[in-house]
Each structure stands twice: as structure tokens, then as C-alpha cells.
Design a protein around this motif. Structure first.
Motif, PDB file in Angstrom:
ATOM      1  N   VAL A   1      -7.736  11.297  -0.528  1.00  0.00           N
ATOM      2  CA  VAL A   1      -6.974  10.049  -0.456  1.00  0.00           C
ATOM      3  C   VAL A   1      -7.873   9.051   0.272  1.00  0.00           C
ATOM      4  CG1 VAL A   1      -4.923   8.910   0.431  1.00  0.00           C
ATOM      5  CG2 VAL A   1      -4.769  11.256  -0.400  1.00  0.00           C
ATOM      6  N   SER A   2      -8.249   8.002  -0.430  1.00  0.00           N
ATOM      7  CA  SER A   2      -9.186   7.023   0.124  1.00  0.00           C
ATOM      8  C   SER A   2      -8.448   5.794   0.657  1.00  0.00           C
ATOM      9  CB  SER A   2     -10.178   6.586  -0.954  1.00  0.00           C
ATOM     10  OG  SER A   2      -9.508   5.831  -1.946  1.00  0.00           O
ATOM     11  N   ARG A   3      -9.201   4.929   1.283  1.00  0.00           N
ATOM     12  CA  ARG A   3      -8.682   3.656   1.785  1.00  0.00           C
ATOM     13  C   ARG A   3      -8.038   2.871   0.636  1.00  0.00           C
ATOM     14  NH1 ARG A   3     -13.255   1.673   4.368  1.00  0.00           N
ATOM     15  NH2 ARG A   3     -12.538   2.557   6.303  1.00  0.00           N
ATOM     16  N   LYS A   4      -8.695   2.886  -0.519  1.00  0.00           N
ATOM     17  CA  LYS A   4      -8.191   2.145  -1.691  1.00  0.00           C
ATOM     18  C   LYS A   4      -6.846   2.705  -2.158  1.00  0.00           C
ATOM     19  CE  LYS A   4      -8.847  -0.973  -4.846  1.00  0.00           C
ATOM     20  NZ  LYS A   4      -8.778  -2.375  -4.512  1.00  0.00           N
ATOM     21  N   ASP A   5      -6.702   4.043  -2.145  1.00  0.00           N
ATOM     22  CA  ASP A   5      -5.430   4.661  -2.533  1.00  0.00           C
ATOM     23  C   ASP A   5      -4.302   4.200  -1.606  1.00  0.00           C
ATOM     24  OD1 ASP A   5      -6.666   6.174  -4.575  1.00  0.00           O
ATOM     25  OD2 ASP A   5      -7.180   7.771  -3.150  1.00  0.00           O
ATOM     26  N   ILE A   6      -4.596   4.156  -0.315  1.00  0.00           N
ATOM     27  CA  ILE A   6      -3.595   3.724   0.666  1.00  0.00           C
ATOM     28  C   ILE A   6      -3.269   2.253   0.468  1.00  0.00           C
ATOM     29  CG2 ILE A   6      -3.141   3.423   3.135  1.00  0.00           C
ATOM     30  CD1 ILE A   6      -4.914   5.956   3.561  1.00  0.00           C
ATOM     31  N   GLU A   7      -4.290   1.423   0.194  1.00  0.00           N
ATOM     32  CA  GLU A   7      -4.058  -0.008  -0.066  1.00  0.00           C
ATOM     33  C   GLU A   7      -3.128  -0.199  -1.262  1.00  0.00           C
ATOM     34  OE1 GLU A   7      -7.725  -2.104  -0.676  1.00  0.00           O
ATOM     35  OE2 GLU A   7      -8.375  -1.801   1.390  1.00  0.00           O
ATOM     36  N   LEU A   8      -3.367   0.555  -2.330  1.00  0.00           N
ATOM     37  CA  LEU A   8      -2.532   0.430  -3.537  1.00  0.00           C
ATOM     38  C   LEU A   8      -1.091   0.852  -3.260  1.00  0.00           C
ATOM     39  CD1 LEU A   8      -5.042   1.749  -6.237  1.00  0.00           C
ATOM     40  CD2 LEU A   8      -4.282  -0.604  -5.909  1.00  0.00           C
ATOM     41  N   GLU A   9      -0.924   1.915  -2.508  1.00  0.00           N
ATOM     42  CA  GLU A   9       0.413   2.390  -2.183  1.00  0.00           C
ATOM     43  C   GLU A   9       1.140   1.393  -1.276  1.00  0.00           C
ATOM     44  OE1 GLU A   9       3.432   4.981  -2.943  1.00  0.00           O
ATOM     45  OE2 GLU A   9       1.434   5.047  -3.818  1.00  0.00           O
ATOM     46  N   LEU A  10       0.422   0.821  -0.317  1.00  0.00           N
ATOM     47  CA  LEU A  10       1.027  -0.194   0.556  1.00  0.00           C
ATOM     48  C   LEU A  10       1.413  -1.433  -0.246  1.00  0.00           C
ATOM     49  CD1 LEU A  10      -1.217   0.066   3.735  1.00  0.00           C
ATOM     50  CD2 LEU A  10       1.233   0.552   3.602  1.00  0.00           C
ATOM     51  N   ALA A  11       0.608  -1.791  -1.247  1.00  0.00           N
ATOM     52  CA  ALA A  11       0.908  -2.951  -2.095  1.00  0.00           C
ATOM     53  C   ALA A  11       2.219  -2.728  -2.854  1.00  0.00           C
ATOM     54  CB  ALA A  11      -0.235  -3.218  -3.063  1.00  0.00           C
ATOM     55  N   LYS A  12       2.493  -1.483  -3.244  1.00  0.00           N
ATOM     56  CA  LYS A  12       3.760  -1.170  -3.920  1.00  0.00           C
ATOM     57  C   LYS A  12       4.954  -1.419  -3.005  1.00  0.00           C
ATOM     58  CE  LYS A  12       1.831   2.421  -6.898  1.00  0.00           C
ATOM     59  NZ  LYS A  12       1.816   3.876  -7.170  1.00  0.00           N
ATOM     60  N   HIS A  13       4.726  -1.300  -1.693  1.00  0.00           N
ATOM     61  CA  HIS A  13       5.787  -1.536  -0.713  1.00  0.00           C
ATOM     62  C   HIS A  13       5.794  -2.984  -0.222  1.00  0.00           C
ATOM     63  CE1 HIS A  13       5.604   2.871  -0.566  1.00  0.00           C
ATOM     64  NE2 HIS A  13       6.869   2.789  -0.166  1.00  0.00           N
ATOM     65  N   GLY A  14       4.949  -3.838  -0.804  1.00  0.00           N
ATOM     66  CA  GLY A  14       4.941  -5.256  -0.461  1.00  0.00           C
ATOM     67  C   GLY A  14       3.955  -5.665   0.624  1.00  0.00           C
ATOM     68  N   TYR A  15       3.071  -4.764   1.028  1.00  0.00           N
ATOM     69  CA  TYR A  15       2.079  -5.085   2.063  1.00  0.00           C
ATOM     70  C   TYR A  15       0.724  -5.276   1.407  1.00  0.00           C
ATOM     71  CZ  TYR A  15       5.646  -3.396   5.271  1.00  0.00           C
ATOM     72  OH  TYR A  15       6.805  -3.228   5.958  1.00  0.00           O
ATOM     73  N   LYS A  16       0.150  -6.454   1.600  1.00  0.00           N
ATOM     74  CA  LYS A  16      -1.155  -6.747   0.995  1.00  0.00           C
ATOM     75  C   LYS A  16      -2.117  -7.260   2.046  1.00  0.00           C
ATOM     76  CE  LYS A  16       0.772  -7.660  -3.496  1.00  0.00           C
ATOM     77  NZ  LYS A  16       1.029  -8.552  -4.554  1.00  0.00           N
ATOM     78  N   ASP A  17      -3.404  -7.151   1.746  1.00  0.00           N
ATOM     79  CA  ASP A  17      -4.477  -7.675   2.591  1.00  0.00           C
ATOM     80  C   ASP A  17      -4.440  -7.134   4.016  1.00  0.00           C
ATOM     81  OD1 ASP A  17      -5.365  -9.208   0.423  1.00  0.00           O
ATOM     82  OD2 ASP A  17      -4.000 -10.843   0.940  1.00  0.00           O
ATOM     83  N   LEU A  18      -4.222  -5.836   4.146  1.00  0.00           N
ATOM     84  CA  LEU A  18      -4.246  -5.192   5.449  1.00  0.00           C
ATOM     85  C   LEU A  18      -5.577  -4.482   5.632  1.00  0.00           C
ATOM     86  CD1 LEU A  18      -0.680  -3.594   5.492  1.00  0.00           C
ATOM     87  CD2 LEU A  18      -1.402  -5.727   6.539  1.00  0.00           C
ATOM     88  N   LYS A  19      -6.056  -4.429   6.858  1.00  0.00           N
ATOM     89  CA  LYS A  19      -7.314  -3.755   7.139  1.00  0.00           C
ATOM     90  C   LYS A  19      -7.005  -2.320   7.564  1.00  0.00           C
ATOM     91  CE  LYS A  19     -11.598  -4.017   9.593  1.00  0.00           C
ATOM     92  NZ  LYS A  19     -12.273  -4.438  10.798  1.00  0.00           N
ATOM     93  N   ILE A  20      -7.285  -1.394   6.689  1.00  0.00           N
ATOM     94  CA  ILE A  20      -7.002   0.017   6.939  1.00  0.00           C
ATOM     95  C   ILE A  20      -8.193   0.627   7.665  1.00  0.00           C
ATOM     96  CG2 ILE A  20      -6.504   2.227   5.850  1.00  0.00           C
ATOM     97  CD1 ILE A  20      -5.235   0.450   3.565  1.00  0.00           C
ATOM     98  N   GLU A  21      -7.926   1.214   8.828  1.00  0.00           N
ATOM     99  CA  GLU A  21      -8.979   1.754   9.687  1.00  0.00           C
ATOM    100  C   GLU A  21      -9.164   3.258   9.425  1.00  0.00           C
ATOM    101  OE1 GLU A  21     -10.677  -0.092  12.117  1.00  0.00           O
ATOM    102  OE2 GLU A  21      -9.669  -1.891  11.429  1.00  0.00           O
ATOM    103  N   LEU A  22      -9.436   3.612   8.205  1.00  0.00           N
ATOM    104  CA  LEU A  22      -9.633   5.017   7.824  1.00  0.00           C
ATOM    105  C   LEU A  22     -11.122   5.319   7.877  1.00  0.00           C
ATOM    106  CD1 LEU A  22      -8.152   7.546   6.749  1.00  0.00           C
ATOM    107  CD2 LEU A  22      -8.588   6.700   4.447  1.00  0.00           C
ATOM    108  N   GLU A  23     -11.521   6.201   8.805  1.00  0.00           N
ATOM    109  CA  GLU A  23     -12.951   6.492   8.984  1.00  0.00           C
ATOM    110  C   GLU A  23     -13.559   7.197   7.781  1.00  0.00           C
ATOM    111  OE1 GLU A  23     -13.824   8.428  12.674  1.00  0.00           O
ATOM    112  OE2 GLU A  23     -12.480   7.109  13.769  1.00  0.00           O
ATOM    113  N   LYS A  24     -12.838   8.186   7.244  1.00  0.00           N
ATOM    114  CA  LYS A  24     -13.314   8.908   6.065  1.00  0.00           C
ATOM    115  C   LYS A  24     -12.098   9.303   5.241  1.00  0.00           C
ATOM    116  CE  LYS A  24     -13.581  13.117   8.761  1.00  0.00           C
ATOM    117  NZ  LYS A  24     -14.367  14.203   9.244  1.00  0.00           N
ATOM    118  N   PRO A  25     -12.280   9.530   3.950  1.00  0.00           N
ATOM    119  CA  PRO A  25     -11.148   9.893   3.093  1.00  0.00           C
ATOM    120  C   PRO A  25     -10.439  11.154   3.590  1.00  0.00           C
ATOM    121  CG  PRO A  25     -13.054   9.333   1.767  1.00  0.00           C
ATOM    122  CD  PRO A  25     -13.520   9.395   3.191  1.00  0.00           C
TER     123      PRO A  25
END
Length: 150
Positions: free
Chosen positions: A93-117
Motif C-alpha cells: 500500500v503506497s502513498r498514492k493508494d492512500i491518497e486515492l482512498e482519502l480522495a474517495k472520502h473527500g480529502y484532497k491535497d494532503l501531505k501523507i508522511e509515509l516513509e515506505k510502502p
């Protein structure tokens, strides 16, 4: 000459600072290029009013970000991962996967501090920077989808 900077000027100061500079530098460069204006009594008063307005807007933004952080804290994101017979996972599960899932919940343009997948099955806490020093943690649950024969 006393001036108010309109834009950041390297070596002088940041926008909206009141500075004392040499007359020639002010007239021939800063004022001419639109980087500053003369610090008259009226201009300084206007600057103070603008600073108060900006401070109020900044406080409002910080409060909105804090509310957003509380909403994110309660959010659980679920991902299915393929696993082998011995429990090893395939993919991550990568940063991009989390971004896409958050976008489904209405959250966009967040800086995800995930060091590694994320590569393991289980519950993971992922920090998110909302800006202005406001942080939130989202719970990411990874579950086994199916076992792939070796």
C-alpha cells in the motif's frame, strides 16, 4: 528612507515588513520595480489593518485544519492484499493508494508522511500533515485477500 515591502526582497526582508533603506536604492530600485512603497503614515495604518485581517484569516484556517484533523483521526482506510500460503504479502500500500482512498472520502491535497510502502497485514498508523503545523494520523488496515499457491 522608510519603506514597506510589497514582496519578499532577498537581503532586505519579507513582504509587509517596514524597513529603512538608502534613498537611492528605494527610489531607483524598490519603488521603481514595485517591490516596495513609501512608508507614509496612511500606508503604515493600512498595513496594520491588513495584518489584523490576515491574522484573523490565519486563525480561522488553523481552526478549520484542527477540525479536519479530528475528522481524519476517526477515519479507517481498508486495503486488501494478496498473500501466499506462508503469509507473505504480494504488493504493498503506497502513498498514492492512500491518497486515492482519502480522495474517495473527500480529502484532497494532503501531505501523507509515509516513509515506505506498507507491506504487512494488520493495522498501521499513517501521519498526515495538514499544514500550519497541524498533524493527523489515519488508521490503515491491511487484510489478506486470498492465498496464492506457491
Amino acid at each position: 528612507m522608510k519603506i514597506i515591502l510589497i514582496k519578499d526582497v532577498k537581503g532586505i526582508g519579507k513582504a509587509f515588513d517596514v524597513k529603512e533603506v538608502k534613498d537611492g536604492y528605494a527610489r531607483n530600485f524598490l519603488l521603481l520595480k514595485g517591490l516596495a512603497e513609501a512608508a507614509t503614515k496612511e500606508a503604515v495604518q493600512r498595513l496594520e489593518r491588513q495584518k489584523k485581517i490576515r491574522e484573523t484569516e490565519h486563525q480561522k484556517l488553523v481552526e478549520e485544519l484542527k477540525i479536519g484533523a479530528k475528522n481524519l483521526e476517526g477515519l479507517e482506510l481498508k486495503f486488501k492484499m494478496k498473500t501466499g500460503e506462508k503469509g507473505e504479502t504480494f504488493g504493498s500500500v503506497s502513498r498514492k493508494d492512500i491518497e486515492l482512498e482519502l480522495a474517495k472520502h473527500g480529502y484532497k491535497d494532503l501531505k501523507i508522511e509515509l516513509e515506505k510502502p506498507i507491506k504487512g497485514i494488520g493495522e498501521h498508523s499513517v501521519p498526515i500533515d495538514l499544514g500550519e503545523g497541524i498533524m493527523a494520523k489515519v488508521k490503515v488496515l491491511t487484510e489478506a485477500e486470498q492465498k496464492i499457491p506457491a
